[in-house]
Write an enzyme that holds these catalytic residues in place. Sequence first.
Site, mmCIF file in Angstrom:
data_model
loop_
_atom_site.group_PDB
_atom_site.id
_atom_site.type_symbol
_atom_site.label_atom_id
_atom_site.label_comp_id
_atom_site.label_asym_id
_atom_site.label_seq_id
_atom_site.Cartn_x
_atom_site.Cartn_y
_atom_site.Cartn_z
ATOM 1 N N CYS A 65 41.804 25.407 35.243
ATOM 2 C CA CYS A 65 43.061 26.109 36.373
ATOM 3 C C CYS A 65 43.148 24.684 36.258
ATOM 4 O O CYS A 65 42.758 23.421 37.115
ATOM 5 C CB CYS A 65 42.723 26.695 37.396
ATOM 6 S SG CYS A 65 43.357 27.151 38.261
ATOM 7 N N CYS A 69 40.664 24.460 44.460
ATOM 8 C CA CYS A 69 40.108 25.621 44.171
ATOM 9 C C CYS A 69 38.463 25.415 44.985
ATOM 10 O O CYS A 69 38.019 25.707 43.782
ATOM 11 C CB CYS A 69 40.200 27.255 44.312
ATOM 12 S SG CYS A 69 41.863 27.601 44.283
ATOM 13 N N CYS A 72 35.834 27.231 43.384
ATOM 14 C CA CYS A 72 35.524 27.891 41.832
ATOM 15 C C CYS A 72 35.001 26.981 40.431
ATOM 16 O O CYS A 72 35.892 26.124 40.804
ATOM 17 C CB CYS A 72 37.725 28.525 41.948
ATOM 18 S SG CYS A 72 37.511 28.389 40.117
ATOM 19 N N CYS A 109 38.987 45.292 36.159
ATOM 20 C CA CYS A 109 39.726 44.327 36.966
ATOM 21 C C CYS A 109 40.403 43.231 35.700
ATOM 22 O O CYS A 109 39.605 42.282 35.290
ATOM 23 C CB CYS A 109 39.108 43.647 37.730
ATOM 24 S SG CYS A 109 38.934 44.639 38.948
ATOM 25 N N CYS A 142 43.819 47.253 37.494
ATOM 26 C CA CYS A 142 44.130 46.076 38.402
ATOM 27 C C CYS A 142 44.493 44.654 38.339
ATOM 28 O O CYS A 142 43.368 43.947 36.955
ATOM 29 C CB CYS A 142 42.668 45.884 39.655
ATOM 30 S SG CYS A 142 43.073 44.860 41.233
ATOM 31 N N CYS A 202 44.565 44.932 46.514
ATOM 32 C CA CYS A 202 43.094 44.343 46.976
ATOM 33 C C CYS A 202 43.139 42.642 47.229
ATOM 34 O O CYS A 202 44.130 42.076 46.248
ATOM 35 C CB CYS A 202 42.697 44.575 44.990
ATOM 36 S SG CYS A 202 40.806 44.010 45.330
ATOM 37 N N ARG A 272 34.373 46.378 49.276
ATOM 38 C CA ARG A 272 33.484 46.303 47.838
ATOM 39 C C ARG A 272 32.779 44.744 47.753
ATOM 40 O O ARG A 272 33.164 43.732 47.951
ATOM 41 C CB ARG A 272 35.108 45.783 46.337
ATOM 42 C CG ARG A 272 34.532 45.627 45.418
ATOM 43 C CD ARG A 272 35.190 45.182 44.010
ATOM 44 N NE ARG A 272 35.674 46.365 44.320
ATOM 45 C CZ ARG A 272 37.515 45.978 43.533
ATOM 46 N NH1 ARG A 272 37.451 44.841 43.429
ATOM 47 N NH2 ARG A 272 38.157 47.110 43.929
HETATM 48 S S1 SF4 Z 1 40.316 30.377 42.530
HETATM 49 FE FE1 SF4 Z 1 39.692 28.768 40.452
HETATM 50 S S2 SF4 Z 1 41.304 30.013 38.872
HETATM 51 FE FE2 SF4 Z 1 41.558 30.483 40.732
HETATM 52 S S3 SF4 Z 1 43.527 29.204 41.581
HETATM 53 FE FE3 SF4 Z 1 41.120 28.545 42.543
HETATM 54 S S4 SF4 Z 1 40.587 27.448 40.905
HETATM 55 FE FE4 SF4 Z 1 42.297 28.694 39.644
#
Ligand code: SF4
Length: 419
Positions: A65, A69, A72, A109, A142, A202, A272
């Site tokens: 990605c 984040c 993540c 999901c 979802c 959600c 959840r």
């Molecule tokens: S949560 Fe992870 S996969 Fe989703 S946008 Fe952020 S870095 Fe990318």
Amino acid sequence: MDLLDTLTAKGLRRELPTREEAMAVLATTDDELLDVVAAAGRVRRQWFGRRVKLNYLVNLKSGLCPEDCNYCSQRLGSKAEILKYTWLKPEQAAEAAAAGLAGGAKRVCLVASGRGPTDRDIDRVASTIAAIKDANEAVEVCACLGLLSDNQAERLKAAGADAYNHNLNTSEATYGDITTTHTYADRVDTVAKAHGAGLSACSGLIAGMGESDADLVDVVFALREIGSDSVPVNFLIPFEGTPLAKEWNLTPQRCLRILAMVRFVCPDVEVRIAGGREVHLRSMQPLGLHIANSIFLGDYLTSEGQAGQADLDMIADAGFEVEGAGEPTLPRHRSEVTAGGGCGPSGGGCGSGAEAGADAGPEAAHGCGTGGGCGPCGGHAPAVPAQAGTPATPANDEPQPDLVRVRRRGAGTELAPNA
Ligand code: SF4
């Protein structure tokens, strides 16, 4: 205890507690914990009986990605040794989904890492939804694909999606501390787009990222305000190779208080337990079922959960029952509001008299959470199966790689999924 009597009475009336009352739940002592669970349990049974909804994650596209984040495992620069693969073919995704449905899940999901889908990605997901619904018409689908552009929510709705997941994750005040490549307002906008297109919203949170009690209360009040129909509560799974790898600051008791606070603020919403259930609640998972009415079955996006059969046994042993495909999840007053376009303040759903109304978990950041990514809702964070000998409370300042089991089976592999 006056506080719990007040919160129970308000929850049974779908009335919003005050911020002070919500904060007080998080400040209760261990001596009061079972009373807190019992009070939240009364509210849970009022609106959801003893039913537990099972959701099943299919990670359509894993890793790589461009977003950053911190929680993540799929983020830009992540050193986590997760599975990395591009889009599953519709038949591959349908095969993975079928395993979850056979295990008792009623919602699938579909999660993909990334900032957001291209229009071609929407085509791929539409084909995947068709493949899943061709085999099982009653299944709820979802999608959790990140930030949506104009008209993409409408296209997903037309393709047969029932819901869209995009988590707010944390308070607006601290959002910039966990992500710099998009904003809290971007996330609110995507939830609004999904809602506006008639998709059930959600949206949930990730606890354990170093936030304060006030941050937790703020994000849960915001989730009610935006009209989330389902609120995944993720407990950060600190993934080695991510900036939050050392954030081991949750205890089972803390997790139960957080779940109870969410239940009191969102009494008639699907709450959840998402990513981090096995890692942080450990042997207290069954108590969580007295508060939440929904969990993920089996594995998360990039981490493994406990065996699907263990989930089913836990539900039965605790005296709960798996919600059937034909049973509505939400109370009737809420389903009607949802069908009409949402339950926020304007929709009138969550809370009579209440001014306020409700992406993958620690894995799933866009999503439902679970641990680190966009997905569930359970996101991207690796969930760790409960194991004998798991430390009661890991040290706060060291990575705990032994508690994080990276997913090596199911979607994107040759091995059978866990369901
Ligand atoms: S949560 Fe992870 S996969 Fe989703 S946008 Fe952020 S870095 Fe990318």
